[in-house]
Design a protein around this motif. Sequence first.
Motif, PDB file in Angstrom:
ATOM      1  N   GLU A 193       0.850  -1.185   0.000  1.00  0.00           N
ATOM      2  CA  GLU A 193       0.000   0.000   0.000  1.00  0.00           C
ATOM      3  C   GLU A 193       0.887   1.237   0.000  1.00  0.00           C
ATOM      4  N   MET A 194       0.789   2.026  -1.061  1.00  0.00           N
ATOM      5  CA  MET A 194       1.560   3.260  -1.138  1.00  0.00           C
ATOM      6  C   MET A 194       0.743   4.364  -0.453  1.00  0.00           C
ATOM      7  N   GLY A 195       1.240   4.834   0.660  1.00  0.00           N
ATOM      8  CA  GLY A 195       0.519   5.852   1.423  1.00  0.00           C
ATOM      9  C   GLY A 195       1.092   7.232   1.160  1.00  0.00           C
TER      10      GLY A 195
ATOM     11  N   SER B  50       8.157   0.005   5.139  1.00  0.00           N
ATOM     12  CA  SER B  50       8.706  -1.358   5.162  1.00  0.00           C
ATOM     13  C   SER B  50       8.240  -2.203   3.985  1.00  0.00           C
ATOM     14  N   GLY B  51       7.370  -1.650   3.148  1.00  0.00           N
ATOM     15  CA  GLY B  51       6.873  -2.425   2.020  1.00  0.00           C
ATOM     16  C   GLY B  51       7.797  -2.379   0.819  1.00  0.00           C
ATOM     17  N   LYS B  52       7.400  -3.086  -0.221  1.00  0.00           N
ATOM     18  CA  LYS B  52       8.181  -3.119  -1.453  1.00  0.00           C
ATOM     19  C   LYS B  52       7.908  -1.866  -2.286  1.00  0.00           C
ATOM     20  N   GLY B  53       8.768  -1.642  -3.287  1.00  0.00           N
ATOM     21  CA  GLY B  53       8.492  -0.595  -4.260  1.00  0.00           C
ATOM     22  C   GLY B  53       9.245   0.700  -4.041  1.00  0.00           C
ATOM     23  N   LYS B  54      10.023   0.797  -2.947  1.00  0.00           N
ATOM     24  CA  LYS B  54      10.749   2.040  -2.705  1.00  0.00           C
ATOM     25  C   LYS B  54      11.811   2.251  -3.779  1.00  0.00           C
ATOM     26  N   SER B  55      12.649   1.250  -3.975  1.00  0.00           N
ATOM     27  CA  SER B  55      13.696   1.374  -4.981  1.00  0.00           C
ATOM     28  C   SER B  55      13.136   1.225  -6.389  1.00  0.00           C
ATOM     29  N   VAL B 174      15.858  11.939  -5.311  1.00  0.00           N
ATOM     30  CA  VAL B 174      14.997  10.883  -4.770  1.00  0.00           C
ATOM     31  C   VAL B 174      15.802  10.096  -3.742  1.00  0.00           C
ATOM     32  N   LEU B 175      15.287  10.004  -2.537  1.00  0.00           N
ATOM     33  CA  LEU B 175      15.978   9.294  -1.455  1.00  0.00           C
ATOM     34  C   LEU B 175      15.113   8.123  -1.022  1.00  0.00           C
ATOM     35  N   THR B 176      15.670   6.920  -1.064  1.00  0.00           N
ATOM     36  CA  THR B 176      14.869   5.750  -0.706  1.00  0.00           C
ATOM     37  C   THR B 176      15.434   5.032   0.510  1.00  0.00           C
ATOM     38  N   GLY B 177      14.608   4.157   1.049  1.00  0.00           N
ATOM     39  CA  GLY B 177      15.020   3.322   2.175  1.00  0.00           C
ATOM     40  C   GLY B 177      14.065   3.481   3.343  1.00  0.00           C
ATOM     41  N   ARG B 178      13.916   2.410   4.099  1.00  0.00           N
ATOM     42  CA  ARG B 178      12.990   2.465   5.225  1.00  0.00           C
ATOM     43  C   ARG B 178      13.542   3.384   6.324  1.00  0.00           C
ATOM     44  N   ASN B 179      12.682   3.733   7.264  1.00  0.00           N
ATOM     45  CA  ASN B 179      13.084   4.545   8.406  1.00  0.00           C
ATOM     46  C   ASN B 179      13.659   5.897   8.022  1.00  0.00           C
ATOM     47  N   ALA B 180      13.038   6.569   7.068  1.00  0.00           N
ATOM     48  CA  ALA B 180      13.491   7.923   6.741  1.00  0.00           C
ATOM     49  C   ALA B 180      13.442   8.801   7.978  1.00  0.00           C
ATOM     50  N   ALA B 181      14.447   9.638   8.141  1.00  0.00           N
ATOM     51  CA  ALA B 181      14.502  10.534   9.304  1.00  0.00           C
ATOM     52  C   ALA B 181      13.344  11.525   9.256  1.00  0.00           C
ATOM     53  N   PRO B 182      12.727  11.801  10.405  1.00  0.00           N
ATOM     54  CA  PRO B 182      11.636  12.784  10.430  1.00  0.00           C
ATOM     55  C   PRO B 182      12.058  14.136   9.844  1.00  0.00           C
ATOM     56  N   GLU B 183      13.300  14.528  10.081  1.00  0.00           N
ATOM     57  CA  GLU B 183      13.770  15.810   9.560  1.00  0.00           C
ATOM     58  C   GLU B 183      13.833  15.783   8.032  1.00  0.00           C
ATOM     59  N   LEU B 184      14.145  14.634   7.460  1.00  0.00           N
ATOM     60  CA  LEU B 184      14.155  14.519   5.999  1.00  0.00           C
ATOM     61  C   LEU B 184      12.730  14.595   5.456  1.00  0.00           C
ATOM     62  N   ILE B 185      11.812  13.923   6.128  1.00  0.00           N
ATOM     63  CA  ILE B 185      10.408  13.981   5.712  1.00  0.00           C
ATOM     64  C   ILE B 185       9.908  15.415   5.779  1.00  0.00           C
ATOM     65  N   MET B 194       5.686   3.194   1.649  1.00  0.00           N
ATOM     66  CA  MET B 194       5.271   1.914   1.116  1.00  0.00           C
ATOM     67  C   MET B 194       5.008   0.973   2.299  1.00  0.00           C
ATOM     68  N   GLY B 195       3.754   0.619   2.480  1.00  0.00           N
ATOM     69  CA  GLY B 195       3.392  -0.230   3.606  1.00  0.00           C
ATOM     70  C   GLY B 195       3.228  -1.678   3.169  1.00  0.00           C
ATOM     71  N   GLN B 196       3.773  -2.579   3.962  1.00  0.00           N
ATOM     72  CA  GLN B 196       3.666  -3.996   3.612  1.00  0.00           C
ATOM     73  C   GLN B 196       2.358  -4.564   4.122  1.00  0.00           C
ATOM     74  N   ILE B 197       1.532  -5.008   3.196  1.00  0.00           N
ATOM     75  CA  ILE B 197       0.262  -5.619   3.570  1.00  0.00           C
ATOM     76  C   ILE B 197       0.416  -7.141   3.581  1.00  0.00           C
ATOM     77  N   LYS B 198       1.162  -7.639   2.628  1.00  0.00           N
ATOM     78  CA  LYS B 198       1.306  -9.085   2.471  1.00  0.00           C
ATOM     79  C   LYS B 198       2.633  -9.331   1.764  1.00  0.00           C
ATOM     80  N   HIS B 199       3.379 -10.316   2.205  1.00  0.00           N
ATOM     81  CA  HIS B 199       4.671 -10.577   1.572  1.00  0.00           C
ATOM     82  C   HIS B 199       4.874 -12.082   1.400  1.00  0.00           C
ATOM     83  N   PRO B 200       5.290 -12.509   0.189  1.00  0.00           N
ATOM     84  CA  PRO B 200       5.381 -13.957  -0.049  1.00  0.00           C
ATOM     85  C   PRO B 200       6.518 -14.628   0.704  1.00  0.00           C
ATOM     86  N   PHE B 201       7.531 -13.866   1.195  1.00  0.00           N
ATOM     87  CA  PHE B 201       8.570 -14.513   1.994  1.00  0.00           C
ATOM     88  C   PHE B 201       7.933 -15.283   3.149  1.00  0.00           C
TER      89      PHE B 201
END
Lengths: 213, 213
Positions: A193-195, B50-55, B174-185, B194-201
């Motif tokens: 889900e892209m938020g 934490s979801g897919k699709g950032k990169s 464009v800056l990617t990766g989980r846990n972006a710093a609040p100051e960057l946001i 990108m939120g992970q709803i379901k992951h096949p792993f």
Amino acid sequence: MTSENDSAPEEKPDDLARHATKMAKKKAARDKIMAGKSGEKGLIIVHTGSGKGKSSSGFGMILRCIAHEMPCAVVQFIKGAWDTGERRLLTTHFGDLCQFYAMGEGFTWETQDRERDVAAAKAGWEKAKELIRNPEIRMVLLDEINIALRYDYLDRDEVLAFLRDEKPEMTHVVLTGRNAAPELIELADLVTEMGQIKHPFRSGIKGQAGVEF
Amino acid sequence: MTSENDSAPEEKPDDLARHATKMAKKKAARDKIMAGKSGEKGLIIVHTGSGKGKSSSGFGMILRCIAHEMPCAVVQFIKGAWDTGERRLLTTHFGDLCQFYAMGEGFTWETQDRERDVAAAKAGWEKAKELIRNPEIRMVLLDEINIALRYDYLDRDEVLAFLRDEKPEMTHVVLTGRNAAPELIELADLVTEMGQIKHPFRSGIKGQAGVEF
């Protein structure tokens, strides 16, 4: 695990040693998790939500397929006015590996003609089925199909039944668009889900080349 | 607005008329919103979560730039074992438009060597600054830089100050990766989580070509 560990562990400061230990544990845990993942199968992948990146990451996966020389295809169900970059790139450079079909007539609020929208969506779905049934095609991106489903331009049950029963085992199908049906999310293997956290349209910035199209 | 409206509006069923009216209103509202958006500027864009699709959506934007013949560049801060597809595609087909630098040494839990990780991240950042300062380059993707920032491999304040004060006005970063710093946001123009709803792993499926790499 380079020089420090090989030659001079005693010289490593405590914090580096702690870091190495922590990361070694993390690697062991991760390796264990990944070792259990031996399966390969064609995935049903959904990108939904109101944020950006649903189509562009689908496009990114198509280009990963192309990089691996895996034949693939794109069906665009709702063709916006500005998504020309992807089409140009795919058809100009990679037409041998990737088929591209733009079936929609523009976002539905551009056309104001439900019958034409329905006809375009149905034609897109017929093409999509043909592409998915072809086992040589390894990934099919159904871009913005969730919008066509949301407006009932397509029969949701038929689409779900087809994906469940007729998709070849090794074929990946990527479905994008906001408001994915709960039943589709239930069926899917990978859902993101892209938020939207922040969007420049709110500051008077228009859609720009490279970012939006 | 095809045949019904041109030739035989009286034959149009009520529901089609309602649809057309509703969509016309939606189009008018949307056109009004979009008319206010005349600005163009280089955006600071963040893909996190934490979801897919950032990169892959960052990669998708780079390919949109290429489609528009806009010079662009990628710096990969944390080079995973499997993200080879993008690099191969970019360097093989589009080396004239897109520069590609893979600076990381693998995910940090693969190396367990903080000093080497820090050195690689710093080298990546020096390259990134050089690329961003070049006004001919229209988009720079700093892939997984959020991880390097999260582990303090880079000085966050320096990165933020550079983006705020030295980025050319029309350059997208464009800056990617989980846990972006609040100051960057806070600093960014466009942020997607990108939120992970379901992951096949979770079902024992491993990373697969085209999907993960």
